[in-house]
Design a protein around this motif. Structure first.
Motif, short mmCIF file in Angstrom:
data_model
loop_
_atom_site.label_atom_id
_atom_site.label_comp_id
_atom_site.label_asym_id
_atom_site.label_seq_id
_atom_site.Cartn_x
_atom_site.Cartn_y
_atom_site.Cartn_z
N ILE A 188 0.98 -1.15 0.02
CA ILE A 188 0.03 -0.06 -0.05
C ILE A 188 0.83 1.35 0.01
O ILE A 188 1.77 1.49 0.79
CB ILE A 188 -0.78 0.00 1.34
CG1 ILE A 188 -1.85 -1.19 1.25
CG2 ILE A 188 -1.76 1.09 1.25
CD1 ILE A 188 -2.86 -1.31 2.40
N SER A 189 0.52 2.14 -0.92
CA SER A 189 1.31 3.35 -1.14
C SER A 189 1.22 4.13 0.16
O SER A 189 0.19 4.66 0.63
CB SER A 189 1.08 4.10 -2.18
OG SER A 189 1.60 5.32 -2.18
N TYR A 193 -2.22 7.38 2.44
CA TYR A 193 -2.28 7.66 4.02
C TYR A 193 -2.50 8.94 4.29
O TYR A 193 -2.82 9.86 5.06
CB TYR A 193 -1.54 6.71 4.95
CG TYR A 193 -1.79 5.15 4.88
CD1 TYR A 193 -2.95 5.04 5.70
CD2 TYR A 193 -0.94 4.56 4.42
CE1 TYR A 193 -3.20 3.59 5.58
CE2 TYR A 193 -1.25 3.09 4.32
CZ TYR A 193 -2.57 2.63 4.99
OH TYR A 193 -2.76 1.31 5.09
N GLU A 194 -1.32 9.51 3.46
CA GLU A 194 -0.88 10.90 3.57
C GLU A 194 -2.06 11.75 3.12
O GLU A 194 -2.53 13.16 3.53
CB GLU A 194 0.23 11.64 2.84
CG GLU A 194 1.52 10.85 3.38
CD GLU A 194 2.77 10.94 2.37
OE1 GLU A 194 2.62 11.70 1.50
OE2 GLU A 194 3.99 10.47 2.80
N ALA A 195 -2.69 11.35 1.79
CA ALA A 195 -3.84 12.15 1.42
C ALA A 195 -5.07 12.14 2.26
O ALA A 195 -5.66 12.93 2.50
CB ALA A 195 -4.04 11.58 0.06
N ALA A 196 -5.16 10.78 3.04
CA ALA A 196 -6.30 10.51 3.94
C ALA A 196 -6.04 11.54 4.95
O ALA A 196 -6.89 12.22 5.47
CB ALA A 196 -6.26 9.43 4.39
N ALA A 197 -4.91 11.78 5.58
CA ALA A 197 -4.52 12.93 6.62
C ALA A 197 -5.03 14.20 6.30
O ALA A 197 -5.60 14.95 7.25
CB ALA A 197 -3.11 12.62 7.24
N VAL A 198 -4.59 14.54 5.11
CA VAL A 198 -4.80 15.98 4.49
C VAL A 198 -6.38 16.14 4.40
O VAL A 198 -6.70 17.19 4.82
CB VAL A 198 -4.28 16.14 3.40
CG1 VAL A 198 -4.59 17.50 2.61
CG2 VAL A 198 -2.67 16.14 3.22
N GLN A 206 -11.39 4.62 10.85
CA GLN A 206 -11.49 5.21 9.70
C GLN A 206 -10.75 4.95 8.70
O GLN A 206 -11.18 4.68 7.39
CB GLN A 206 -11.76 6.83 10.14
CG GLN A 206 -12.66 7.50 9.05
CD GLN A 206 -12.80 8.88 9.29
OE1 GLN A 206 -12.24 9.74 10.10
NE2 GLN A 206 -14.05 9.49 8.75
N VAL A 207 -9.42 5.17 9.15
CA VAL A 207 -8.28 4.83 7.94
C VAL A 207 -8.29 3.38 7.50
O VAL A 207 -8.14 3.11 6.29
CB VAL A 207 -7.05 5.41 8.35
CG1 VAL A 207 -5.98 4.75 7.49
CG2 VAL A 207 -6.99 7.07 8.58
N PHE A 208 -8.58 2.53 8.39
CA PHE A 208 -8.56 1.17 8.13
C PHE A 208 -9.67 0.68 7.21
O PHE A 208 -9.45 0.15 6.15
CB PHE A 208 -8.46 0.23 9.50
CG PHE A 208 -8.83 -1.08 9.15
CD1 PHE A 208 -7.75 -1.92 8.86
CD2 PHE A 208 -10.16 -1.72 9.32
CE1 PHE A 208 -7.99 -3.31 8.38
CE2 PHE A 208 -10.29 -3.14 9.08
CZ PHE A 208 -9.11 -3.94 8.67
N ARG A 209 -10.85 1.27 7.58
CA ARG A 209 -11.96 1.20 6.82
C ARG A 209 -11.94 1.55 5.25
O ARG A 209 -12.37 0.74 4.38
CB ARG A 209 -13.22 1.53 7.26
CG ARG A 209 -14.80 1.30 6.74
CD ARG A 209 -15.70 2.02 7.36
NE ARG A 209 -16.90 1.88 6.74
CZ ARG A 209 -17.92 2.51 6.96
NH1 ARG A 209 -18.27 3.17 8.11
NH2 ARG A 209 -19.18 2.29 6.24
N HIS A 210 -11.45 2.75 5.20
CA HIS A 210 -11.62 3.52 3.65
C HIS A 210 -10.30 3.25 3.06
O HIS A 210 -10.32 3.44 1.83
CB HIS A 210 -12.09 4.96 4.03
CG HIS A 210 -13.35 5.16 4.64
ND1 HIS A 210 -14.47 4.84 3.79
CD2 HIS A 210 -13.64 5.47 5.70
CE1 HIS A 210 -15.57 5.04 4.69
NE2 HIS A 210 -15.22 5.59 5.72
#
Length: 302
Positions: A188-189, A193-198, A206-210
């Motif tokens: 996984i790139s 995760y960086e884009a999700a944090a932004v 939430q991060v795990f699910r999406h």
């Protein structure tokens, strides 16, 4: 076959012995098993033409309540072991993947039971952990809380033997599937995760699910397929946990245990056992194809 200037010579030198062994010890017995399934082969692997029964063995197997009951045992075992192994191996992979130190150590520790023999593990579970007398670890722990001793492998109401069978298989195979999930997690790139944090995604569920779980889709499909196939092939833990000097009990007989007693038991009906093996192989193949199509295995990502 050797190619121009014999460039394929080393390929055949290395692959040839394995290919010969695979054909001689795997494909030839499989083909002979299919051949035997059309004959009344009692106590022989070389039936004569007079013993030909056509599809009689297959008809006898699909109408045999004991064989159908063994398939029901497999279905129940699958309901227990597939979700439990999937959840545990994924949880272990997530925890190990987040470690910042000693990751190799914990990865090795969780993977180590995979190298253990199923027979050895079954004996340990039967004699040391779930022994039906006061010396068993499980009964010792229950005794600390004032609970009565339990005959884990012979109690059918409630069926405590499922706890023994599922836990030994879970201990043996969770580490292997953890490695598969770890490989998927490392693919996984980090940019996702960086884009999700932004975007304001909260770390954790939430991060795990999406992000994490959708990216593990291909790995999850492969894991589920392997788990179901391995559940079909369950034999060692059932046989070594439940059989004793009196034989095998009438409950919790998976297909391979039933076929073992059919082909190598008192009657040694190799024709009937071979027919059951072919039916089981076809069920595994159909189940694998259906699951692969259902989950879209091999489908190009959009």
């Amino acid at each position: 076959m050797l190619g121009p200037q014999r460039r394929n010579l080393w390929f055949w030198a290395f692959v040839g012995p394995f290919a010969v062994g695979l054909g001689l010890f795997t494909y030839v017995p499989l083909a002979w098993s299919v051949y035997l399934s059309f004959f009344d082969a009692h106590n022989t692997v070389s039936p004569s033409g007079a013993d030909f029964v056509g599809l009689g063995n297959y008809t006898a197997m699909v109408t045999n309540e004991a064989f159908l009951g063994s398939l029901g045992t497999f279905a129940l075992f699958t309901v227990f072991i597939v979700p439990a192994t999937y959840a545990l191996s994924l949880a272990l992979a997530l925890m190990v993947n987040r470690l910042r130190f000693a990751q190799a150590f914990f990865r090795s520790v969780f993977f180590l039971p995979t190298a253990c023999s199923y027979v050895v593990a079954a004996v340990i579970w039967k004699l040391s952990i779930f022994n039906g007398v006061r010396f068993g670890l499980a009964n010792t722990v229950l005794g600390w809380f004032g609970a009565d001793q339990t005959a884990w492998l012979s109690t059918t109401d409630p069926p405590w033997y499922w706890l023994v069978i599922v836990t030994v298989r879970l201990w043996l195979q969770a580490g292997f599937y953890m490695i598969l999930f770890l490989a998927g997690l490392q693919r996984i790139s980090p940019q996702l995760y960086e884009a999700a944090a932004v975007d304001g995604a909260r770390p954790g569920w939430q991060v795990f699910r999406h992000i994490t779980f959708p990216q593990l889709r291909a790995t999850s499909v492969a894991v589920v397929l392997l788990l179901v196939i391995n559940a079909f092939q369950a034999f060692d833990e059932f046989y070594n946990l439940l059989s004793d000097a009196r034989g095998y009990p009438p409950y919790a007989r998976p297909p391979l245990v039933y076929l073992y007693y059919t082909a190598l038991g008192r009657d040694q009906n190799l024709g009937l056992g071979s027919a059951g093996a072919v039916i089981l192989a076809l069920i595994i193949a159909v189940a694998t194809v259906v699951q692969a199509r259902w989950f879209g295995l091999g489908r190009k990502e959009e």
